[in-house]
Write an enzyme that holds these catalytic residues in place. Structure first.
Site, short mmCIF file in Angstrom:
data_model
loop_
_atom_site.label_atom_id
_atom_site.label_comp_id
_atom_site.label_asym_id
_atom_site.label_seq_id
_atom_site.Cartn_x
_atom_site.Cartn_y
_atom_site.Cartn_z
N THR A 590 17.78 12.43 -12.83
CA THR A 590 17.18 12.37 -14.16
C THR A 590 16.44 11.05 -14.32
O THR A 590 16.41 10.21 -13.41
CB THR A 590 18.25 12.47 -15.26
OG1 THR A 590 18.96 11.21 -15.34
CG2 THR A 590 19.24 13.59 -14.96
N LYS A 614 15.59 5.22 -11.96
CA LYS A 614 15.34 3.79 -11.71
C LYS A 614 15.97 2.87 -12.76
O LYS A 614 15.96 1.65 -12.58
CB LYS A 614 13.83 3.52 -11.69
CG LYS A 614 13.03 4.37 -10.73
CD LYS A 614 11.54 4.09 -10.87
CE LYS A 614 10.72 5.03 -10.02
NZ LYS A 614 10.79 6.42 -10.48
N GLY A 699 2.24 17.65 -10.09
CA GLY A 699 3.61 17.15 -10.08
C GLY A 699 3.74 15.71 -9.61
O GLY A 699 4.86 15.25 -9.39
N GLU A 702 4.81 11.84 -14.19
CA GLU A 702 5.87 12.28 -15.07
C GLU A 702 5.28 13.34 -16.02
O GLU A 702 4.06 13.41 -16.20
CB GLU A 702 6.41 11.10 -15.90
CG GLU A 702 7.04 10.00 -15.08
CD GLU A 702 8.36 10.43 -14.46
OE1 GLU A 702 8.98 11.40 -14.97
OE2 GLU A 702 8.78 9.81 -13.46
N LYS A 717 9.79 -0.67 -10.33
CA LYS A 717 9.89 -0.68 -8.86
C LYS A 717 9.76 -2.09 -8.32
O LYS A 717 10.49 -2.48 -7.38
CB LYS A 717 8.79 0.21 -8.27
CG LYS A 717 8.98 1.70 -8.53
CD LYS A 717 7.84 2.52 -7.96
CE LYS A 717 8.05 4.01 -8.21
NZ LYS A 717 6.93 4.83 -7.69
#
Length: 849
Positions: A590, A614, A699, A702, A717
């Protein structure tokens, strides 16, 4: 009688169908295939005589064995009858009229049995009369108990004896040619320490006399005996029919003792707890004894000693599956390489600790402990003593705990009153586990592996003991940890056919859905090639969750979710921790902050984490550091390789460099596959807004592409990479140079799509200028020491980032070793399938540890 010139010489024989066929030389003539008969003792338990089907199977087994030699058949009472005899006696003692109905039910059951299995009318009538005579005696005893409200040990022993007497008469009539023997005439006991103990010498003598002229088939009731002095009926204890059979086998030097029951033999563990438990083919006498003493109820423990002394093997076989080879118990096992044979356990354990400073160096304290308990008939199955000698802990069953503590408090009353010792302390709610195997003594580190495995699974050992023979290592844990302990040990010591990893997958969107499908397709391949079973025991969507300890059907999980229970993060946390499964991994697919907030509690319960999410790794540094520390301390894993670069090995490479002593000096990276795709798509024919729509349709972005366009994803990141490189960086520390005005991130998603084309003209003008200059756009994340930034940059032809195609990511690592020529990692950095494959790789990395 042969003369000297006609002596009999037997040559090498071979076994066939439980007989030995030998060639012989007699008087100069060869006699081939001389059939030599041997004697066996067969014991059948309550389940083997508990139904028409089982008793017919017993008949077939006995008649088949009788073709090859003499047999002595020992039988228990019909299944459940001993318990019913005792329950009925208690009803009578309490002056409750229900005893009559219970008694009548037993009479009816036995008569129904003979009506179903005895075909001959005369034999059936004669047997019915024998049974009615016994039942009339039993009814009189019950009525006496009912009248006087008293139930002595002597009366109880007499009552329970009827179970075996009735069943053995039924079986003796069923099997043609069988001769019934009354075990009360040759199994003798003596009274000692408030118990009826076998009189070995007298019993051995009487057995030999009784069977001096042994019939082809002898039928004996098990369990019951008589006192050698008074002649009163006694018994050998629950499970004593096994003991009766062993006594007879040893006295008559039988070829083998066969215990026929309702299981195939000794199992590596309790199959009700461990799905992958299987039958042990061979055990030594010592191994079998250890397993029996620690809860394996296959054989009554005293059974083993009489036959062990005579080196008579024991075979444990299944009446309901007679072709199964079962388990053989004997002195030596050939080609025996497994370090442990099985795991046994006793739930409902209590530890009583005897402690006090006066115990140090004092001789005889332990003698007083065990003498006092033995004199009161209390069995101790485990002992653990501190090396300082100031405490001794003993393991007893829960039902004996209060009595044991009282006995010891009385024994050490003087010392307790003087303060030299403390009152007995009882710790309840425990379970005792034993791993058993004769080969442990030849394998260094068995104990270390055991306790290391338990520790990594978050199982605390409260007490432990190991004998000098190194055949048994026993330990005590909390009862709620028993199932988990048994499973993780079974898995760790290669008793299971497959290593099992239990997965909880949260999120069934693009990444989660692809991951589940990849696991489904690889499931059988991993079992065959890697002996690994990925067991998905939980799947949660944003609103619903399904769970199954045995594993979910991955082909139909979506349908199951539609009708599943509603779920919240709290329900998810509680359910997963309460399932308390071994080798468990929580997989987060998720982007939920609430789900990420569960990580610390999962790690605290020794559940490994694999996160495509993340948020945890890029959140507050202190929380991130706490997760890493907990995982390290508890020996579980916190993996999040796909947080950066999808399936690219970026984080693992940085960790490998640092672990080898290298230092990360600078990181330059294109970390958004979405943004790279967008800037590669922009052309004279494809405006900026259309490129964004294509990224979402394929895809790469988001569902809300503003998350990608805002640079938040790249900032997260970069923070993760900087932290892995050894720098304490927060998201607020990153210098953000964004390329879309803030007003585009306000309002609804629909409003965003309406406004977005307004940027097309400006982007096209700038794109043409870059094209003339021979440059391309790249959204670059940079870490230079402690400084971090993200910005849209124009990179010239010849730069490593210039040719970066599609949705690829690229990372340049400048380190103390790779300073002049930075290390380059490049590849697909976006896409559900690639990310799911990266998560799958993290799962496999945990499975292969």
């Amino acid at each position: 009688m042969a003369t000297p010139s006609q002596s009999l010489v037997l040559f090498v024989g071979y076994a066939r169908n439980n007989s030995y066929f030998c060639s012989a030389l007699f008087g100069g003539n060869i006699i081939p295939n001389l059939n030599v008969f041997f004697m066996k003792v067969l014991k059948f338990g309550g389940t083997s005589v508990g139904s028409v089907e089982s008793i017919q199977s017993l008949k077939h087994i006995v008649e088949n064995e009788a073709q090859h030699g003499d047999v002595v058949v020992v039988v228990s009472a019909l299944g459940g009858i001993t318990d019913q005899l005792l329950a009925t006696s208690l009803l009578a003692q309490q002056h409750r009229d229900e005893w009559k109905a219970s008694f009548d039910a037993m009479v009816a059951r036995h008569h129904k049995m003979i009506d179903c299995i005895i075909d001959n009318a005369d034999a059936r009538q004669q047997l019915a009369q024998q049974l009615d005579t016994l039942f009339e005696q039993l009814r009189s005893i019950y009525f006496g108990v009912y009248l006087v409200h008293d139930l002595s040990e002597k009366t109880t022993n007499t009552i329970v004896s009827y179970g075996e007497r009735l069943s053995s008469l039924i079986v003796a009539t069923l099997i043609k040619g069988a001769q019934w023997f009354d075990s009360r005439t040759f199994i003798k006991t003596e009274r000692a320490n408030h118990k009826n103990l076998l009189d070995n010498e007298l019993t051995n003598q009487l057995v030999k006399q009784t069977f001096a002229r042994q019939p082809h088939i002898a039928l004996v009731p098990g369990f019951i005996s008589t006192d050698r002095d008074t002649g009163e009926i006694t018994n050998l204890g629950r499970g004593g029919s096994d003991y009766t059979a062993a006594i007879i086998a040893a006295a008559l030097d039988a070829e083998v003792l066969e215990i026929w029951t309702d299981v195939n033999g000794f199992m590596t563990a309790d199959p009700r707890v461990i799905k992958g438990a299987y039958t042990i083919a061979e055990l030594s006498y010592i191994e079998a004894m250890e397993l029996c003493n620690f809860g394996a109820k296959v054989v009554y423990p005293p059974t083993i000693y009489p036959v062990c002394v005579k080196n008579i093997p024991i075979k444990v076989k299944n009446t309901f599956n007679p072709t199964n080879p079962g388990t053989t118990i004997k002195a030596e096992i050939a080609n025996d390489h497994k370090p442990i044979k099985g795991i046994s356990s006793i739930n409902g354990t209590a530890l009583i600790t005897v402690t006090g400073l006066s115990m140090v160096g004092v001789i005889g304290v332990n003698r007083r402990i065990f003498t006092a308990l033995a004199n009161r008939g209390i069995s101790v199955f485990m002992v653990a003593q501190a090396s300082s000698e100031n405490s001794t802990s003993i393991g007893v069953r829960d039902e004996d705990a209060e009595k044991a503590a009282q006995v010891l408090n009385e024994t050490f009353a003087a010392e307790i009153e003087d303060g030299a010792m403390f009152p007995m302390h009882i710790k309840r709610g425990l379970a005792t586990v034993a791993i058993v195997g004769a080969n442990m003594k030849d394998l260094p580190g068995s104990a270390g592996k055991l306790f290391g495995t338990l520790g990594r699974s978050g199982i605390s050992v409260i007490a432990c003991a190991q004998g000098a023979s190194e055949t048994n290592i026993s330990f005590v844990v909390k009862s709620e940890s028993l199932r988990k302990a048994l499973n993780v040990i079974h898995d760790s010591f290669f008793l299971s056919e497959y290593k099992v990893l239990n997965l909880f997958i949260c999120g069934v969107g693009t990444v989660g859905g692809k991951l589940i499908e990849q696991i489904r397709r690889q499931h059988e391949t991993l079992k065959a090639r890697n002996q690994l079973q990925l067991n998905v025991v939980g799947i949660a969507s944003s609103k619903r969750a399904i769970f199954n300890r045995e594993g979910l059907d991955l082909a139909h999980y979506q349908e199951a979710l539609q009708t599943a229970q509603l779920s919240t993060p709290e329900i998810l946390r509680r359910t997963i921790t309460e399932m308390n499964m071994f080798n468990s991994v929580f997989v987060d697919c998720t982007a939920s902050r609430d789900i990420a907030a569960l990580y610390q509690q999962f790690l605290d319960h020794n559940i490994s984490i694999i996160a495509a999410n993340k948020i945890a790794a890029s959140g507050p540094f202190n929380a991130y550091a706490a997760l890493k520390k907990t995982a390290l301390q508890r020996g579980v894993k916190f993996r999040y390789e796909t947080n950066v670069g999808a399936g690219l090995p970026i984080i693992s490479t940085i960790n490998d460099l640092r672990n080898s002593g290298d230092q990360i000096l600078r990181i330059e990276a294109v970390l958004s596959g979405t943004l790279n795709f967008i800037f590669n798509e922009i052309s004279a024919e494809v405006p900026f807004s259309e490129a964004v729509r294509r990224a979402q349709a394929m895809g790469y972005s988001e569902p809300d592409p503003r998350i990608d366009l805002s640079g938040i994803d790249v900032v997260r990141k970069l923070v993760i990479l900087a932290r892995e490189a050894g720098y304490a960086v927060e998201q607020a520390d990153v210098d953000k140079q964004l390329f879309i005005p803030q007003r585009y991130f306000e309002g609804t998603l629909d409003e965003f799509w309406q406004l977005l084309p307004q940027l097309d003209a400006e982007f096209e003008t700038r794109r043409r200028q870059l094209e003339r200059e021979g440059k391309r756009w790249r959204f670059v994340a940079t870490m230079d020491g402690q400084k971090t930034s993200v910005a849209l940059k124009a990179v010239p032809r010849g730069h490593p980032f210039y040719q970066l195609a599609g949705s690829n990511n690229i990372v340049l690592l400048t380190t103390a070793r790779y300073k002049e020529y930075p290390m380059l990692i490049q590849g697909y950095g976006a896409g559900a399938s690639v990310t799911a494959a990266g998560v799958f790789a993290n799962i496999m990395s945990i499975a292969n540890i």
